[in-house]
Design an enzyme around this catalytic site. Structure first.
Site, PDB file in Angstrom:
ATOM      1  N   HIS A 477       0.815  -1.226   0.000  1.00  0.00           N
ATOM      2  CA  HIS A 477       0.000   0.000   0.000  1.00  0.00           C
ATOM      3  C   HIS A 477       0.846   1.273   0.000  1.00  0.00           C
ATOM      4  CE1 HIS A 477      -3.900   1.596  -0.124  1.00  0.00           C
ATOM      5  NE2 HIS A 477      -4.506   0.667   0.599  1.00  0.00           N
ATOM      6  N   ARG A 478       2.144   1.144   0.171  1.00  0.00           N
ATOM      7  CA  ARG A 478       2.987   2.332   0.091  1.00  0.00           C
ATOM      8  C   ARG A 478       3.191   2.729  -1.362  1.00  0.00           C
ATOM      9  NH1 ARG A 478       7.920  -0.140   3.407  1.00  0.00           N
ATOM     10  NH2 ARG A 478       7.459  -1.713   1.829  1.00  0.00           N
TER      11      ARG A 478
END
Ligand code: FAD
Length: 1002
Positions: A477-478
């Site tokens: 998700h980064r």
């Protein structure tokens, strides 16, 4: 005036530009002799001694310990004046003192190579050389197990292997020595050490050196540096201001993206060394070990390198904030397209992932600490493969975005082969940009995979289910948000479900080179049309093709009707073909074999006598038993078996004319035509006319002989004719075979065919190029008039004449015009799925031409069933096989060299005569040969050809090799039992491999 000579930093390799001074072994003012070691330096490879070849006195100014000195730069000086501690500034240096790098202390270390960024230790698996052995440049001295693979350790230094060598099983840190090379046999050290998991020596002992056996005058090889080095070609980062850093440390820093400013150095005088750089970023191992550890009871064993690597990577993955997104995709079209293009589905899926990624490049990026994104355009996808020892290996398909499918397939074939035995090179598994794991083939309905640092997405493919195949991406998700992944998956779904949109345009040349011909290109899967039918599927014909198809459908719960115009299923194979002919052959074999008993020392068995009535009784028993078994099994499986003649009335209606009673009709969703092909009787004057009398017989009608004929005329030299000729010859019949063409057995591989023909011609009379003029007479007194190729006419008088001129489908009464099913000559035209020109009507077996063999028909029947069940399945003739039950038996699997070449495959073959096989010699079955055909590019076995007794058993091995797409290496390594004829397969594979190796060197 005294002379001064400069001691300069030697250049040890093309890549070396400077070195760090580690120690001075002499002090300024010390006397120096030729060959003295005056200093040690650290290069990008190892710590080495600096040897000088000039006598004199060491003089300053000497480079400081820890100083980085460029190649050819002065380390110090030698002067010929005693008492000079330093030469004065501005003094003339007459010339360079000859210097050479020599291994430090024990010799040149053979260090544990760092083969990937994650590797920090390796296990010694084997030593390929022993202390004292002569080592040449490029020799493999050992193999080591890394966290990913088993690797060869190759050295580029000449000399002799010397200890202390790390014992097999020792765990050696990257960059640390596992052995040494010395330049002089007399300096060989013969000790071995065992290094434990903590890298500490737990045992030392003597290793028997080989040096004692060596001749006295061993040339002393010139030392040259070992080239075991760090991976990658990145330029080293610049030296930090006012600080010293070893060249290797700077190189590693470049690879790891580590900033050297502010980094503590632990080398001499605070020099930053590689280990300091490595410490700047916690390794996966450090991350894993730094987490709180929970106590677990029991007696644990140490993990293997691979287990540790997986454990560390998986724990390190906890630093990634991940989420999952799933989409169901119908893979049928891509699977079919991949098969048509002869590429694996894995490769096709990887390519599809890359095509879809063109619009979503973020999927290919990675998070880099701290707060950086690596934006990558190269699609280097890791694809998980199970290794032979059960571990998962992830080889990388490189450059997917730019390579055509066939190139990817050829890359993949080699990768898989090496991955299975964990022999991948570091570049083949390090640094993927995206990863694919397909556990669907193991049947799992849903799973997610774990991305590790370095990628932002991993794709998990599960098994095909009612909704399609689940494709699940776990994303970091980064780098990615949910919408990125969702949109990508939708694009991937479109890409996979409509492959024609990109498959035929990608790579241009691919489309041209592997596109399937129009007749075999497969349209989308057409499951059984829905409707209120009497039967979802009807099968016309109850031979091997129809019966296997009906059984597979019934097995999957489909209501199926099979109509057959004979009382029992089994078709030609059971009633007029394979089974009765092999029953006769079995009796003939016994008669043929007995006279050879005497060779083996058994007397009294050489006058066997045929009991025709008993042979026929036995044959009929086999047939009727199998017919009854088959009918019982079909009914037990709830197939609605009917006796009668089926013909089409319209697209969904079949008319059945039973043996007794009125014809009737029923409706169907899909239909399968499996009506076989009867024997063909050519228009030879008198041939067809005499069928009725029984003077002329075919394979359909030969089964009612009162006795074997004393003289038999055979028209046709194909497989059936040859089998019959030898059977009757063994029964005592005089046989004349007439063949119109120049060669009999035209369908058999050239060399095998020629050897078999030569053997056959010793037993029966064969006339090729024959012009058959007329058949006449009555049963028991037939006449066969013919001219040979010179035009000389003869008449052969015999009891009966067998016409064995091939088989030809007869579809004239099937009503094919009512259902728009097209023909190709006499055969029904189908694609590789068995679909006719009417997509809901399939045709299989002899009625579609091609190989007219029972197992071919059965396979095609199962393929048709599979397609009706919604799976894209195809018949692949290139993996089919057959046995001619001659003596010796001929057999083929896959392709001959000629067939392969016609398909554009660079094929090679090796052959072994049966006469060299121990078991064949023991049993006196030395006639013939076995041939192995392989694809030169991939090493895959694509054909096996036989002429040997017991081919009917031996062929199973060839079938598995070709069907399993085994490589020569795999077969070469397989262990075949002795003494059996199967040993020849291993021999053949090794011979062919050696030949390829030799020719590759030229
Ligand atoms: C002498 C001989 C030896 C052979 N030896 C071998 C061997 O060793 N190995 C091997 O693999 N193959 C062998 N074969 C070939 C093998 O027999 C055939 O390839 C195989 O039987 C073909 O199967 P099929 O299902 O396509 O057709 P068939 O077996 O011919 O079955 C077709 C069935 O459909 C029925 N039928 C036809 N039309 C209709 C209709 N309109 N309505 C209802 N029913 C219909 C027929 O009566 C028959 O029962 C041999 C053949 C011969 C003649």
């Amino acid at each position: 005036m005294s002379n001064h000579y400069a001691i300069t930093m030697p250049q040890l390799s093309d890549t070396m530009t400077e070195g760090v001074l580690v120690t001075w072994e002499k002090q300024a003012g010390d006397k120096v002799e030729r060959g003295d070691i005056v200093a040690t330096v650290e290069t990008d490879k190892a710590i080495m001694d600096v040897e000088v070849f000039k006598a004199g006195y060491l003089a300053g100014p000497l480079a400081e310990i820890g100083a980085t000195v460029p190649v050819s730069g002065a380390l110090g000086y030698i002067t010929d004046t005693a008492g000079d501690v330093a030469i004065a500034a501005g003094e003339v240096v007459a010339e360079q003192a000859q210097t050479e790098m020599i291994p430090h202390h024990a010799g040149t270390p053979i260090v544990m190579p760092q083969l990937s960024d994650t590797m920090h230790e390796g296990v010694v698996v084997t030593w390929e050389k022993q202390p004292g052995d002569v080592i040449k440049r490029g020799d493999i001295v050992a193999t080591v197990e890394t966290d990913k693979a088993i690797m060869d350790v190759e050295v580029f230094q000449e000399g002799f292997l010397s200890g202390p060598i790390a014992d097999v099983g020792s765990v050696v840190e990257v960059g640390h020595p596992m052995g040494f090379i010395v330049s002089d046999a007399s300096k060989v050290n013969d000790t071995g050490v065992t290094l434990g998991a903590d890298h500490k020596v737990s045992d030392t002992h003597k290793v028997a050196p080989h040096a004692a056996d060596r001749p006295a005058h061993i040339p002393t090889p010139k030392a040259s540096p070992s080239q075991i080095s760090a991976t990658g070609n990145m330029p080293p980062v610049p030296r930090p201001e006012g600080r010293q850093a070893s060249p290797y440390a700077r190189k590693v820093a470049a690879q790891l993206g580590v900033n050297l400013v502010g980094l503590a150095g632990t080398g001499p005088s605070g020099v930053i060394v590689a280990a300091d750089v490595a410490r700047a970023r916690p390794s996966m191992q450090q991350v894993a070990h730094s987490l709180p550890q929970v106590d677990v009871p029991g007696q644990g064993r140490a993990m293997s390198s691979m287990e540790k690597a997986v454990s560390h990577a998986m724990t390190a993955s906890l630093t990634l904030p991940t989420f999952n997104v799933t989409v169901n995709i119908n893979t049928a079209a891509l699977t079919a397209a991949a098969k048509a293009k002869k590429v694996s589905v894995t490769v096709a899926i990887a390519k599809a992932c890359s095509v879809a990624m063109a619009k979503f490049p973020r999927m290919n990026w990675a998070y880099q600490p701290v707060d950086k994104l690596v934006e990558r355009a190269n699609h280097d996808f890791g694809v998980a493969v199970m290794s032979n020892d059960g571990g998962l290996v992830v080889p990388i398909l490189h450059g997917i975005e730019k390579k055509p499918l066939d190139a990817l397939q050829s890359d993949w074939t080699g990768l898989v082969e090496r991955a299975r035995v964990r022999k991948l090179a570091p570049s083949e598994y390090a640094n993927p940009t995206f990863t694919i794991s397909n556990m669907g083939m193991l049947g799992v309905s849903h799973f997610t995979a774990i991305p590790t640092p370095g990628i932002s997405a991993i794709l998990a493919i599960s098994a095909n289910g009612p909704q399609g195949t689940p494709f699940t991406i776990t994303g970091d998700h980064r780098v990615l948000n949910g919408a990125d992944v969702a949109l990508y998956l939708v694009a991937l779904k479109q890409t996979i479900e409509a492959p024609e949109a990109w498959l035929n345009t990608e790579g241009g040349a691919v489309a041209a080179s592997v596109a399937a011909p129009a007749t075999t290109s497969a349209p989308a899967v057409s499951p059984i049309p829905e409707g209120n039918w009497d039967f979802p599927v009807v099968v016309v014909g109850g031979g091997p093709g129809g019966e296997d198809c009906a059984r597979d459908l019934a097995d999957h719960g489909i209501k199926v009707m099979m109509v057959n115009n004979e009382p029992f299923p089994g078709g030609e194979c059971l009633w007029r073909g394979c089974i009765p002919s092999k029953a006769w052959r079995a009796a003939a074999d016994v008669i043929r074999n007995r006279p050879h008993d005497a060779e083996m020392g058994v007397d009294g068995t050489n006058t066997p006598k045929l009991n025709w009535a008993q042979a026929e009784k036995h044959r009929r028993w086999v047939q009727s038993s199998r017919g009854e078994m088959a009918l019982k099994a079909d009914k037990g499986m709830k197939i609605d078996v009917r006796e009668g003649y089926g013909e089409f009335v319209d697209a969904h209606t079949l008319k059945i004319t039973p043996v007794e009673g009125e014809p009737y009709q029923l409706t169907f969703g899909a239909a399968v035509i499996a009506t076989g092909a009867p024997a063909f009787v050519p228009p030879i004057p008198g041939a067809r006319e005499n069928l009725a009398t029984g003077g002329v017989v075919t394979s359909d009608t030969i089964w009612n002989l009162a006795n074997p004929p004393k003289k038999l005329g055979i028209i046709g030299g194909g497989v059936i004719g040859v089998e019959m000729a030898q059977i009757f010859r063994d029964f005592g019949t005089e046989v004349l075979m007439l063949e119109r063409n120049e060669r009999i057995l035209a369908e058999i591989e050239d060399e095998i065919g020629k050897v078999l023909i030569a053997s056959l011609e010793k037993e029966i009379t064969v006339v090729t190029g024959a012009d058959i003029k007329e058949v006449s007479g009555k049963p028991g007194a037939m006449k066969l008039r013919y001219a040979n190729k010179e035009g000389a006419e003869s008449t052969f008088e015999c009891e009966i004449i067998l016409v064995a001129a091939g088989k030809r489908p007869d579809t004239s009464r099937l009503g094919l015009d009512k259902v728009n099913v097209e023909l190709d000559g006499a055969a029904i035209k189908v694609n590789t799925r068995g679909q006719t020109s009417a997509p809901h009507i399939y045709a299989v077996g002899d009625v579609i031409g091609g190989y007219m063999l029972a197992h071919t028909a059965a396979t095609q029947g199962r393929v048709a069933a599979d397609n009706m069940l919604g799976h894209a399945s195809e018949y692949d003739q290139d993996k089919d096989c057959g046995v001619t039950f001659s003596r010796p038996q001929a057999g083929f699997v896959g392709l001959s060299v000629a067939q392969a070449k016609a398909k554009g495959i660079d094929a090679v073959e090796a052959k072994m005569p049966m006469s060299i096989d121990a078991k064949a010699m023991i049993t006196g079955e030395t006639e013939g040969m076995i041939k192995l055909v392989a694809d030169k590019a991939t090493g895959r076995i694509i054909g096996v050809h036989y002429l040997a007794d017991h081919t009917d058993t031996l062929i199973g091995i060839g079938v598995m090799m070709v069907a399993g797409e085994m490589t020569l290496t795999q077969v070469a390594k397989a262990i075949f039992p002795h003494p059996t004829q199967t040993e020849l397969f291993g021999e053949l594979a090794r011979r062919l491999l050696n030949r390829l190796r030799r020719t590759a060197k030229k």
